[in-house]
Write an enzyme that holds these catalytic residues in place. Structure first.
Site, PDB file in Angstrom:
ATOM      1  N   PHE A  62      -7.321   6.680   3.057  1.00  0.00           N
ATOM      2  CA  PHE A  62      -6.596   6.019   4.145  1.00  0.00           C
ATOM      3  C   PHE A  62      -7.032   4.562   4.298  1.00  0.00           C
ATOM      4  O   PHE A  62      -6.378   3.791   5.001  1.00  0.00           O
ATOM      5  CB  PHE A  62      -6.825   6.756   5.467  1.00  0.00           C
ATOM      6  CG  PHE A  62      -5.872   6.324   6.554  1.00  0.00           C
ATOM      7  CD1 PHE A  62      -4.583   6.818   6.596  1.00  0.00           C
ATOM      8  CD2 PHE A  62      -6.268   5.411   7.533  1.00  0.00           C
ATOM      9  CE1 PHE A  62      -3.688   6.409   7.594  1.00  0.00           C
ATOM     10  CE2 PHE A  62      -5.385   5.005   8.534  1.00  0.00           C
ATOM     11  CZ  PHE A  62      -4.089   5.507   8.561  1.00  0.00           C
ATOM     12  N   ARG A  90      10.099   7.542   6.776  1.00  0.00           N
ATOM     13  CA  ARG A  90       9.203   8.127   5.775  1.00  0.00           C
ATOM     14  C   ARG A  90       8.877   9.588   6.073  1.00  0.00           C
ATOM     15  O   ARG A  90       8.554  10.350   5.155  1.00  0.00           O
ATOM     16  CB  ARG A  90       7.922   7.304   5.710  1.00  0.00           C
ATOM     17  CG  ARG A  90       6.966   7.697   4.589  1.00  0.00           C
ATOM     18  CD  ARG A  90       5.760   6.764   4.553  1.00  0.00           C
ATOM     19  NE  ARG A  90       4.821   7.139   3.505  1.00  0.00           N
ATOM     20  CZ  ARG A  90       4.861   6.750   2.245  1.00  0.00           C
ATOM     21  NH1 ARG A  90       5.862   5.967   1.846  1.00  0.00           N
ATOM     22  NH2 ARG A  90       3.957   7.124   1.368  1.00  0.00           N
ATOM     23  N   PHE A 117       0.827  -1.199   0.000  1.00  0.00           N
ATOM     24  CA  PHE A 117       0.000   0.000   0.000  1.00  0.00           C
ATOM     25  C   PHE A 117       0.869   1.260   0.000  1.00  0.00           C
ATOM     26  O   PHE A 117       0.578   2.229  -0.718  1.00  0.00           O
ATOM     27  CB  PHE A 117      -0.919  -0.009   1.227  1.00  0.00           C
ATOM     28  CG  PHE A 117      -2.160   0.828   1.084  1.00  0.00           C
ATOM     29  CD1 PHE A 117      -3.399   0.245   0.956  1.00  0.00           C
ATOM     30  CD2 PHE A 117      -2.090   2.216   1.080  1.00  0.00           C
ATOM     31  CE1 PHE A 117      -4.547   1.007   0.811  1.00  0.00           C
ATOM     32  CE2 PHE A 117      -3.219   2.996   0.951  1.00  0.00           C
ATOM     33  CZ  PHE A 117      -4.466   2.386   0.812  1.00  0.00           C
ATOM     34  N   PHE A 118       1.937   1.248   0.786  1.00  0.00           N
ATOM     35  CA  PHE A 118       2.836   2.408   0.799  1.00  0.00           C
ATOM     36  C   PHE A 118       3.491   2.609  -0.574  1.00  0.00           C
ATOM     37  O   PHE A 118       3.642   3.743  -1.044  1.00  0.00           O
ATOM     38  CB  PHE A 118       3.911   2.234   1.868  1.00  0.00           C
ATOM     39  CG  PHE A 118       3.457   2.562   3.260  1.00  0.00           C
ATOM     40  CD1 PHE A 118       3.272   3.873   3.656  1.00  0.00           C
ATOM     41  CD2 PHE A 118       3.232   1.560   4.188  1.00  0.00           C
ATOM     42  CE1 PHE A 118       2.868   4.191   4.947  1.00  0.00           C
ATOM     43  CE2 PHE A 118       2.815   1.851   5.488  1.00  0.00           C
ATOM     44  CZ  PHE A 118       2.638   3.168   5.865  1.00  0.00           C
TER      45      PHE A 118
END
Length: 306
Positions: free
Chosen positions: A144, A284, A41-42
């Site tokens: 999200f 990140r 997903f990231f």
């Protein structure tokens, strides 16, 4: 990533550590599948960002359509030429193996909505549209992936929850509060990165643009909303615990369901501490250590070119 980039950044990103903190008690294979899906997903989020920044609407449209197709038939896309699609198919196929067809259909329905929300964000960002606060908050629940992370509580607890639990107002409220906290805390911590990258989709940016706040006022407002999520969750948590007691009616099925609800609720609580930890440990969000504050150093601008 190249092997050197992996060594330099992968462990420091803490993606799999994050999932381990969210889904405590999950069987090892379930936790691994969720962790792999989360890491995917990231990467997908970064690909989407690169397609926006470099003006690649055709590449994004192709990826959007391929993900929709892979979600409905993951086994048919395991060897897709785009590793992002192949990786997604692998993760989804594993996640589909744990519970029943109803859960799988629900997960697919929720993720189709996530893909479409990313498409709306792509359109907004490429046309310079900053959504107002209410529009943003609704869109954020999809970008999200609130419902996806709540769905994944169930394979972690090894129990598919019935509608009488999923639609219970207290259970639903507790779930949304833990996810809103996570999304808005993410917005707070990623605000410097997203301002540097001319991003339009952040609660703070919507508050500045549409509510006339200064950046400092917007940050204060965000902190207040985030804190309110915590206090309101604690109240909802008590109601869900009462629900779990009521479900445990002395039967074998009732006892199993009551335990599953407690496990899901406990991991909703874990989202608060894990999200907080992650945003202060993951590389990140350490934008001050990047040469280009708008671009994570582990992201390739060539990603997605085919």
């Amino acid at each position: 990533m190249s092997s050197g980039t992996v060594e330099a950044y992968a462990d420091g990103l803490c993606y799999t550590d994050l999932m381990a903190g969210y889904y405590i008690g999950a069987p090892d294979d379930v936790l691994q599948a969720i962790a792999d899906y989360s890491a995917w997903f990231f990467v997908w989020d970064d690909r989407h960002d690169r397609d926006v920044i470099h003006g690649r609407p055709a590449a994004w449209s192709r990826l959007r359509d391929e993900l929709h197709a892979a979600l409905d038939a993951p086994l048919s896309h395991l060897h897709h030429e785009d590793p992002l699609v192949a990786g997604f198919s692998d993760s989804v196929a594993r996640l589909y193996s744990y519970l029943g067809d109803d859960w799988n259909a629900r997960f697919a329905r929720h993720f189709h909505a996530v893909i479409e929300a990313y498409d709306r964000e792509f359109a907004n960002r490429t046309t310079g549209v900053v959504p107002d606060v209410e529009e943003y908050l609704e869109l954020r629940r999809h970008t999200f992936a609130h419902w996806i992370w709540l769905d994944l509580l169930e394979p972690s607890a090894e129990c598919e929850l019935p509608d009488r639990v999923l639609k219970d107002p207290s259970y639903r409220r507790a779930g949304l509060l833990c996810q809103d906290f996570a999304a808005w805390y993410n917005d707070l911590c990623s605000l410097p990165k997203e301002i540097a990258g001319d991003e339009f989709h952040n609660l703070g940016i919507s508050l500045v643009r549409h509510e006339g706040m200064t950046l400092e006022e917007a940050v204060t407002d965000m902190r207040g909303r985030i804190g309110k999520c915590i206090t309101e969750f604690l109240a909802a948590e008590k109601e869900v615990l009462r629900l779990a007691v009521a479900l445990d009616d002395g039967s074998t099925a009732g006892g199993r369901l009551g335990r599953a609800v407690r496990a899901c609720l406990g991991n909703m609580r874990n989202w608060f501490s894990s999200v907080y930890w992650f945003h202060h440990e993951s590389g990140r969000y350490r934008v001050d250590s990047w040469d280009d504050r708008s671009t994570p150093p582990y992201v390739s601008d060539q990603a997605g070119e085919r």
